[in-house]
Write a protein that holds these residues in place. Structure first.
Motif, PDB file in Angstrom:
ATOM      1  N   HIS A   1       0.834  -1.211   0.000  1.00 15.22           N
ATOM      2  CA  HIS A   1       0.000   0.000   0.000  1.00 15.22           C
ATOM      3  C   HIS A   1       0.865   1.255   0.000  1.00 15.22           C
ATOM      4  N   ALA A   2       0.391   2.293  -0.653  1.00 18.18           N
ATOM      5  CA  ALA A   2       1.090   3.579  -0.650  1.00 18.18           C
ATOM      6  C   ALA A   2       0.956   4.278   0.703  1.00 18.18           C
ATOM      7  N   LEU A   3      -0.155   4.046   1.382  1.00 18.89           N
ATOM      8  CA  LEU A   3      -0.408   4.628   2.696  1.00 18.89           C
ATOM      9  C   LEU A   3      -0.827   3.507   3.638  1.00 18.89           C
ATOM     10  N   VAL A   4      -0.162   3.434   4.782  1.00 17.67           N
ATOM     11  CA  VAL A   4      -0.467   2.400   5.778  1.00 17.67           C
ATOM     12  C   VAL A   4      -0.808   3.086   7.094  1.00 17.67           C
ATOM     13  N   ILE A   5      -1.947   2.730   7.650  1.00 17.01           N
ATOM     14  CA  ILE A   5      -2.391   3.227   8.951  1.00 17.01           C
ATOM     15  C   ILE A   5      -2.175   2.097   9.955  1.00 17.01           C
ATOM     16  N   CYS A   6      -1.411   2.387  11.000  1.00 20.48           N
ATOM     17  CA  CYS A   6      -1.038   1.358  11.983  1.00 20.48           C
ATOM     18  C   CYS A   6      -1.689   1.627  13.327  1.00 20.48           C
ATOM     19  N   ASP A   7      -2.524   0.717  13.748  1.00 16.31           N
ATOM     20  CA  ASP A   7      -3.129   0.768  15.078  1.00 16.31           C
ATOM     21  C   ASP A   7      -2.095   0.229  16.055  1.00 16.31           C
ATOM     22  N   THR A   8      -1.113   1.048  16.331  1.00 18.10           N
ATOM     23  CA  THR A   8       0.004   0.850  17.253  1.00 18.10           C
ATOM     24  C   THR A   8       1.248   0.358  16.517  1.00 18.10           C
ATOM     25  N   THR A   9       2.358   0.439  17.215  1.00 15.08           N
ATOM     26  CA  THR A   9       3.657   0.001  16.702  1.00 15.08           C
ATOM     27  C   THR A   9       4.383  -0.747  17.822  1.00 15.08           C
ATOM     28  N   PRO A  10       5.560  -1.292  17.533  1.00 15.11           N
ATOM     29  CA  PRO A  10       6.316  -1.982  18.584  1.00 15.11           C
ATOM     30  C   PRO A  10       6.662  -1.095  19.785  1.00 15.11           C
ATOM     31  N   LEU A  11       6.594   0.216  19.624  1.00 14.33           N
ATOM     32  CA  LEU A  11       6.908   1.097  20.747  1.00 14.33           C
ATOM     33  C   LEU A  11       5.952   0.874  21.912  1.00 14.33           C
ATOM     34  N   ILE A  12       4.691   0.662  21.626  1.00 15.84           N
ATOM     35  CA  ILE A  12       3.731   0.427  22.711  1.00 15.84           C
ATOM     36  C   ILE A  12       4.065  -0.878  23.434  1.00 15.84           C
ATOM     37  N   THR A  13       4.420  -1.907  22.690  1.00 14.58           N
ATOM     38  CA  THR A  13       4.795  -3.177  23.320  1.00 14.58           C
ATOM     39  C   THR A  13       6.033  -2.987  24.194  1.00 14.58           C
ATOM     40  N   ALA A  14       7.009  -2.243  23.698  1.00 16.66           N
ATOM     41  CA  ALA A  14       8.230  -2.002  24.474  1.00 16.66           C
ATOM     42  C   ALA A  14       7.924  -1.244  25.766  1.00 16.66           C
ATOM     43  N   LEU A  15       7.052  -0.254  25.678  1.00 22.42           N
ATOM     44  CA  LEU A  15       6.701   0.502  26.880  1.00 22.42           C
ATOM     45  C   LEU A  15       5.862  -0.327  27.840  1.00 22.42           C
ATOM     46  N   CYS A  16       5.038  -1.217  27.311  1.00 22.43           N
ATOM     47  CA  CYS A  16       4.296  -2.141  28.177  1.00 22.43           C
ATOM     48  C   CYS A  16       5.259  -3.093  28.877  1.00 22.43           C
ATOM     49  N   SER A  17       6.268  -3.529  28.158  1.00 27.30           N
ATOM     50  CA  SER A  17       7.269  -4.412  28.742  1.00 27.30           C
ATOM     51  C   SER A  17       8.006  -3.690  29.877  1.00 27.30           C
ATOM     52  N   GLN A  18       8.292  -2.428  29.695  1.00 24.82           N
ATOM     53  CA  GLN A  18       8.877  -1.617  30.770  1.00 24.82           C
ATOM     54  C   GLN A  18       7.917  -1.519  31.947  1.00 24.82           C
ATOM     55  N   HIS A  19       6.680  -1.170  31.636  1.00 23.37           N
ATOM     56  CA  HIS A  19       5.663  -0.909  32.664  1.00 23.37           C
ATOM     57  C   HIS A  19       5.358  -2.155  33.499  1.00 23.37           C
ATOM     58  N   TYR A  20       5.115  -3.266  32.846  1.00 26.04           N
ATOM     59  CA  TYR A  20       4.669  -4.466  33.559  1.00 26.04           C
ATOM     60  C   TYR A  20       5.807  -5.347  34.069  1.00 26.04           C
ATOM     61  N   PHE A  21       6.955  -5.324  33.373  1.00 28.86           N
ATOM     62  CA  PHE A  21       8.027  -6.269  33.698  1.00 28.86           C
ATOM     63  C   PHE A  21       9.361  -5.602  34.004  1.00 28.86           C
ATOM     64  N   GLN A  22       9.400  -4.262  34.032  1.00 22.61           N
ATOM     65  CA  GLN A  22      10.647  -3.531  34.246  1.00 22.61           C
ATOM     66  C   GLN A  22      11.731  -4.023  33.283  1.00 22.61           C
ATOM     67  N   ASP A  23      11.334  -4.236  32.038  1.00 21.17           N
ATOM     68  CA  ASP A  23      12.201  -4.804  31.003  1.00 21.17           C
ATOM     69  C   ASP A  23      12.372  -3.790  29.878  1.00 21.17           C
ATOM     70  N   ASP A  24      13.604  -3.311  29.698  1.00 21.49           N
ATOM     71  CA  ASP A  24      13.907  -2.312  28.677  1.00 21.49           C
ATOM     72  C   ASP A  24      14.464  -2.906  27.391  1.00 21.49           C
ATOM     73  N   ARG A  25      14.562  -4.211  27.284  1.00 18.73           N
ATOM     74  CA  ARG A  25      15.252  -4.838  26.149  1.00 18.73           C
ATOM     75  C   ARG A  25      14.645  -4.513  24.786  1.00 18.73           C
ATOM     76  N   LEU A  26      13.370  -4.238  24.710  1.00 18.44           N
ATOM     77  CA  LEU A  26      12.719  -3.998  23.422  1.00 18.44           C
ATOM     78  C   LEU A  26      12.749  -2.536  22.990  1.00 18.44           C
ATOM     79  N   LEU A  27      13.165  -1.657  23.883  1.00 18.04           N
ATOM     80  CA  LEU A  27      13.008  -0.224  23.638  1.00 18.04           C
ATOM     81  C   LEU A  27      13.846   0.297  22.476  1.00 18.04           C
ATOM     82  N   ASP A  28      15.108  -0.044  22.387  1.00 15.44           N
ATOM     83  CA  ASP A  28      15.958   0.499  21.314  1.00 15.44           C
ATOM     84  C   ASP A  28      15.431   0.127  19.924  1.00 15.44           C
ATOM     85  N   ALA A  29      15.080  -1.133  19.734  1.00 18.20           N
ATOM     86  CA  ALA A  29      14.546  -1.559  18.435  1.00 18.20           C
ATOM     87  C   ALA A  29      13.206  -0.876  18.148  1.00 18.20           C
ATOM     88  N   ALA A  30      12.381  -0.706  19.177  1.00 24.24           N
ATOM     89  CA  ALA A  30      11.079  -0.062  18.991  1.00 24.24           C
ATOM     90  C   ALA A  30      11.241   1.409  18.604  1.00 24.24           C
TER      91      ALA A  30
END
Length: 172
Positions: A69-98
């Motif tokens: 598609h020329a235009l893609v609308i994303c209902d969230t990205t990996p950043l939300i998962t990374a921040l959830c991982s921080q919030h719930y598990f005190q885990d920062d491992r996903l943040l840089d890639a996100a």
């Protein structure tokens, strides 16, 4: 080259509703939230060791849509998962890639937590957690120099702000 529009926000901030409306209005590809699908199929929220898979799958689905598609609308990205991982598990491992993935998005729409909070099965923590998560998200975006457009108000106001933001040149 595809234009990627990311909708971010805490739980119950209207991301899915706005993403669907934008995709319909603009005839764009829509990438829904993989986490919701995952929780529905597993009947629970993910554990710490399952977070990376969820972030990777969300990114892969966005990439696949961008190839079609020329235009893609994303209902969230990996950043939300990374921040959830921080919030719930005190885990920062996903943040840089996100954050690296988020930098590839052409436009980030940040949905405000101003809608009435509604329970939605196993994924909803409540309005207090929503406000804290929104603050964490805003601090992260600002600290990383990632621009965004605030989207607030009722459904019509959100759609109008999002459509106006789409008219402006890419912030990437």
């Amino acid at each position: 080259m595809s234009r990627i529009v990311a909708l971010l926000g805490a739980e119950c901030t209207g991301k899915s509703t706005l993403a669907e409306a934008l995709a319909r209005h603009r005839g764009a590809g829509l990438v829904t939230e993989y986490l919701r699908e995952w929780c529905d199929s597993h009947g629970r929220t993910p554990r710490r060791e399952e977070q990376a898979h969820i972030a990777d799958e969300q990114a892969a689905r966005i990439e696949a849509a961008a190839s079609r598609h020329a235009l893609v609308i994303c209902d969230t990205t990996p950043l939300i998962t990374a921040l959830c991982s921080q919030h719930y598990f005190q885990d920062d491992r996903l943040l840089d890639a996100a954050i690296a993935f988020q930098r590839r998005c052409d436009l980030t729409l940040l949905c405000a937590p101003d809608l009435p909070w509604q329970p939605d099965g196993i994924q909803r923590d409540g309005p207090e957690v929503r406000a804290r998560f929104d603050a964490r998200l805003r601090v992260t975006l600002q600290a990383c120099g990632l621009p965004w457009v605030d989207v607030a108000g009722d459904e019509a106001a959100r759609l109008a702000v999002a459509l106006a933001a789409l008219q402006r040149p890419s912030s990437r």
